[in-house]
Write an enzyme that holds these catalytic residues in place. Structure first.
Site, mmCIF file in Angstrom:
data_model
loop_
_atom_site.group_PDB
_atom_site.id
_atom_site.type_symbol
_atom_site.label_atom_id
_atom_site.label_comp_id
_atom_site.label_asym_id
_atom_site.label_seq_id
_atom_site.Cartn_x
_atom_site.Cartn_y
_atom_site.Cartn_z
ATOM 1 N N LYS A 11 0.830 -1.210 0.000
ATOM 2 C CA LYS A 11 0.000 0.000 0.000
ATOM 3 C C LYS A 11 0.873 1.273 0.000
ATOM 4 C CE LYS A 11 -3.956 -2.244 2.259
ATOM 5 N NZ LYS A 11 -4.977 -2.123 3.347
ATOM 6 N N TYR A 51 -12.262 -2.513 -3.840
ATOM 7 C CA TYR A 51 -12.816 -2.638 -2.484
ATOM 8 C C TYR A 51 -14.344 -2.576 -2.472
ATOM 9 C CZ TYR A 51 -8.332 -2.481 0.024
ATOM 10 O OH TYR A 51 -7.094 -2.783 0.549
ATOM 11 N N ASN A 114 -2.095 0.308 6.692
ATOM 12 C CA ASN A 114 -1.572 -0.943 7.262
ATOM 13 C C ASN A 114 -0.697 -1.757 6.301
ATOM 14 O OD1 ASN A 114 -3.599 -1.921 5.663
ATOM 15 N ND2 ASN A 114 -4.761 -2.914 7.292
ATOM 16 N N HIS A 117 -2.086 -5.489 1.506
ATOM 17 C CA HIS A 117 -3.346 -6.207 1.282
ATOM 18 C C HIS A 117 -2.998 -7.631 0.882
ATOM 19 C CE1 HIS A 117 -7.266 -7.369 -0.316
ATOM 20 N NE2 HIS A 117 -6.574 -7.935 -1.282
ATOM 21 N N GLU A 128 -9.375 -11.065 -7.579
ATOM 22 C CA GLU A 128 -8.433 -9.947 -7.439
ATOM 23 C C GLU A 128 -7.264 -10.060 -8.418
ATOM 24 O OE1 GLU A 128 -9.450 -9.084 -2.730
ATOM 25 O OE2 GLU A 128 -7.461 -9.844 -3.250
HETATM 26 N N1 UDP Z 1 -9.992 -0.793 7.227
HETATM 27 C C1 UDP Z 1 -10.046 0.446 7.842
HETATM 28 N N2 UDP Z 1 -10.752 0.566 9.006
HETATM 29 C C2 UDP Z 1 -11.377 -0.493 9.594
HETATM 30 C C3 UDP Z 1 -11.303 -1.759 8.962
HETATM 31 C C4 UDP Z 1 -10.590 -1.872 7.780
HETATM 32 O O1 UDP Z 1 -9.488 1.401 7.351
HETATM 33 O O2 UDP Z 1 -11.999 -0.327 10.652
HETATM 34 C C5 UDP Z 1 -9.236 -0.921 5.978
HETATM 35 C C6 UDP Z 1 -7.861 -1.523 6.209
HETATM 36 O O3 UDP Z 1 -6.932 -0.845 5.387
HETATM 37 C C7 UDP Z 1 -8.036 -2.957 5.755
HETATM 38 C C8 UDP Z 1 -9.061 -2.791 4.623
HETATM 39 O O4 UDP Z 1 -9.917 -1.772 5.064
HETATM 40 O O5 UDP Z 1 -6.808 -3.514 5.333
HETATM 41 C C9 UDP Z 1 -9.855 -4.030 4.308
HETATM 42 O O6 UDP Z 1 -10.433 -4.526 5.499
HETATM 43 P P1 UDP Z 1 -10.420 -6.088 5.823
HETATM 44 O O7 UDP Z 1 -11.312 -6.291 6.999
HETATM 45 O O8 UDP Z 1 -10.727 -6.847 4.572
HETATM 46 O O9 UDP Z 1 -8.916 -6.352 6.314
HETATM 47 P P2 UDP Z 1 -7.669 -7.092 5.669
HETATM 48 O O10 UDP Z 1 -8.197 -8.265 4.875
HETATM 49 O O11 UDP Z 1 -6.950 -6.085 4.808
HETATM 50 O O12 UDP Z 1 -6.820 -7.519 6.843
#
Ligand code: UDP
Length: 140
Positions: A11, A51, A114, A117, A128
């Site tokens: 990211k 997304y 974070n 992905h 994807e």
């Molecule tokens: N995200 C966020 N706030 C939240 C939850 C998720 O900004 O409260 C963002 C975060 O960058 C995350 C992405 O949305 O990586 C997708 O969420 P997911 O639950 O799919 O997490 P991941 O699979 O990336 O661990």
């Protein structure tokens, strides 16, 4: 043995920190092979499409803004149990909860920025990979 492919994105926060190579080493050291890769500046439409599953979530707008804030590095990874293995390497979504030694624990600041992905299952991995690299990148 299940050889799979999964979609990974480094990211904008991690690209800005100049840690693409360090993250690639973690993939390679864990037995994951980079089989497709490209750097991209995502458009708003590309980030929203990627997304789309989160479009009703309160964080969606900020997530799209973040993902379009700078270049990302997109790759397809191949290896035994690649989907789960990549998720283990990444660590929990919230870096504060990510296990020590994971990519998010070491390189990420917050739940919205974070670092990485990774596809969360076989169906999303296929969708994807095709989204960014086309059908040919699905492999055999
Ligand atoms: N995200 C966020 N706030 C939240 C939850 C998720 O900004 O409260 C963002 C975060 O960058 C995350 C992405 O949305 O990586 C997708 O969420 P997911 O639950 O799919 O997490 P991941 O699979 O990336 O661990």
């Amino acid at each position: 043995m299940t050889v799979e492919r999964t979609l990974s994105i480094i990211k904008p926060d991690a690209v800005a920190k100049n840690v693409i190579g360090k993250i690639y080493s973690r993939f390679e050291d864990a037995g994951l092979r980079i089989v497709a890769a490209r750097m991209a500046q995502l458009s708003q439409a590309e980030a929203e499409g990627f997304y789309a599953v989160h479009s009703e979530r309160p964080f969606f707008k900020d997530l799209v803004a973040f993902m379009t804030s700078g270049p990302v590095m997109i790759q397809a990874l191949e290896g035994e149990n690649a989907i789960a293995r990549n998720r283990e390497l990444m660590g929990a979504t919230n870096p504060q909860e990510a296990a020590p030694g994971t990519i998010r624990a070491d390189f990420a600041e917050s739940i919205d920025a974070n670092a990485v992905h990774g596809s969360d299952g076989p169906d999303t991995a296929r969708t994807e990979i095709v989204y960014f690299f086309g059908e040919d990148a699905l492999g055999a």
